[in-house]
Design a protein around this motif. Structure first.
Motif, PDB file in Angstrom:
ATOM      1  N   SER A  20       0.993  -1.132  -0.003  1.00 43.32           N
ATOM      2  CA  SER A  20       0.109   0.057   0.034  1.00 43.32           C
ATOM      3  C   SER A  20       0.813   1.190   0.004  1.00 43.32           C
ATOM      4  CB  SER A  20      -0.874   0.240   1.303  1.00 43.32           C
ATOM      5  OG  SER A  20      -1.723  -1.116   1.380  1.00 43.32           O
ATOM      6  N   ALA A  22       0.269   5.242   0.871  1.00 42.90           N
ATOM      7  CA  ALA A  22      -0.662   6.333   1.181  1.00 42.90           C
ATOM      8  C   ALA A  22      -0.099   7.578   0.910  1.00 42.90           C
ATOM      9  CB  ALA A  22      -0.955   6.185   2.760  1.00 42.90           C
ATOM     10  N   ASP A  72      -7.589   3.901  -4.875  1.00 40.13           N
ATOM     11  CA  ASP A  72      -8.669   4.473  -4.306  1.00 40.13           C
ATOM     12  C   ASP A  72      -8.525   5.703  -4.140  1.00 40.13           C
ATOM     13  OD1 ASP A  72     -10.775   4.769  -2.834  1.00 40.13           O
ATOM     14  OD2 ASP A  72     -10.606   3.027  -1.526  1.00 40.13           O
ATOM     15  N   ALA A  74     -10.651   7.967  -2.887  1.00 37.39           N
ATOM     16  CA  ALA A  74     -11.117   8.359  -1.735  1.00 37.39           C
ATOM     17  C   ALA A  74     -10.418   8.013  -0.411  1.00 37.39           C
ATOM     18  CB  ALA A  74     -12.496   7.731  -1.508  1.00 37.39           C
ATOM     19  N   LYS A  75      -9.566   7.031  -0.436  1.00 42.95           N
ATOM     20  CA  LYS A  75      -8.441   6.909   0.470  1.00 42.95           C
ATOM     21  C   LYS A  75      -7.271   7.484   0.018  1.00 42.95           C
ATOM     22  CE  LYS A  75     -11.087   2.696   2.238  1.00 42.95           C
ATOM     23  NZ  LYS A  75     -11.140   1.323   2.439  1.00 42.95           N
ATOM     24  N   ASN A  76      -7.000   7.991  -0.991  1.00 44.16           N
ATOM     25  CA  ASN A  76      -5.635   8.312  -1.412  1.00 44.16           C
ATOM     26  C   ASN A  76      -4.528   7.473  -1.261  1.00 44.16           C
ATOM     27  OD1 ASN A  76      -6.749  11.164  -1.670  1.00 44.16           O
ATOM     28  ND2 ASN A  76      -5.491  12.083   0.132  1.00 44.16           N
ATOM     29  N   THR A  77      -4.941   6.329  -1.524  1.00 43.00           N
ATOM     30  CA  THR A  77      -3.748   5.126  -1.562  1.00 43.00           C
ATOM     31  C   THR A  77      -3.873   4.271  -3.022  1.00 43.00           C
ATOM     32  OG1 THR A  77      -4.688   4.828   0.653  1.00 43.00           O
ATOM     33  CG2 THR A  77      -3.474   2.931  -0.138  1.00 43.00           C
TER      34      THR A  77
END
Length: 124
Positions: A20, A22, A72, A74-77
């Motif tokens: 991941s 972020a 994603d 919306a999750k900045n990931t």
């Protein structure tokens, strides 16, 4: 934008990991995102990239069919799902953000921001 990669570790050949990355800030969706890797004694190489919306993805031939990049917003990931891992996948993996790929998502020079890297070790 600041990038924080995570998810690396030690895994046996044939196993899987999900990395991941972020991102800080509210402009994540404006950046093309990529994953690169660097093995000891080797140059950094392209692994995968994804367009702003996630609609287009790009892969190095060495990982095609085994790895999958996704994001994603919306999750900045951004994620890198790595399946069927091989010992030659052992490396430090870096995520990176590009203002524009300019048609070359695999070129390190297109990327403006880099994360700190997460180490992946695949044992045989």
């Amino acid at each position: 934008v600041q990038l924080q990669a995570s998810g690396g570790g030690l895994v046996q050949a044939g196993g899987f990991l999900r990395l991941s990355c972020a991102a800080s800030g509210r402009t994540f969706s404006r950046y093309g995102m990529g994953w690169f890797r660097q093995a000891p004694g080797k140059e950094r190489e392209f692994v995968a990239a994804v367009s702003l919306s996630g609609g287009s993805t790009y892969y190095a031939d060495s990982v095609k069919g085994r790895f999958r990049i996704s994001r994603d917003n919306a999750k900045n990931t951004v994620y890198l799902q790595m399946n069927s891992l091989k010992p030659e996948d052992t490396a430090v993996y870096y995520c990176a953000a590009a203002n524009s790929f300019n048609g070359r998502p695999s070129y390190t020079g297109r990327y403006d921001y880099w994360g700190q890297g997460t180490k992946v070790t695949v044992s045989s």
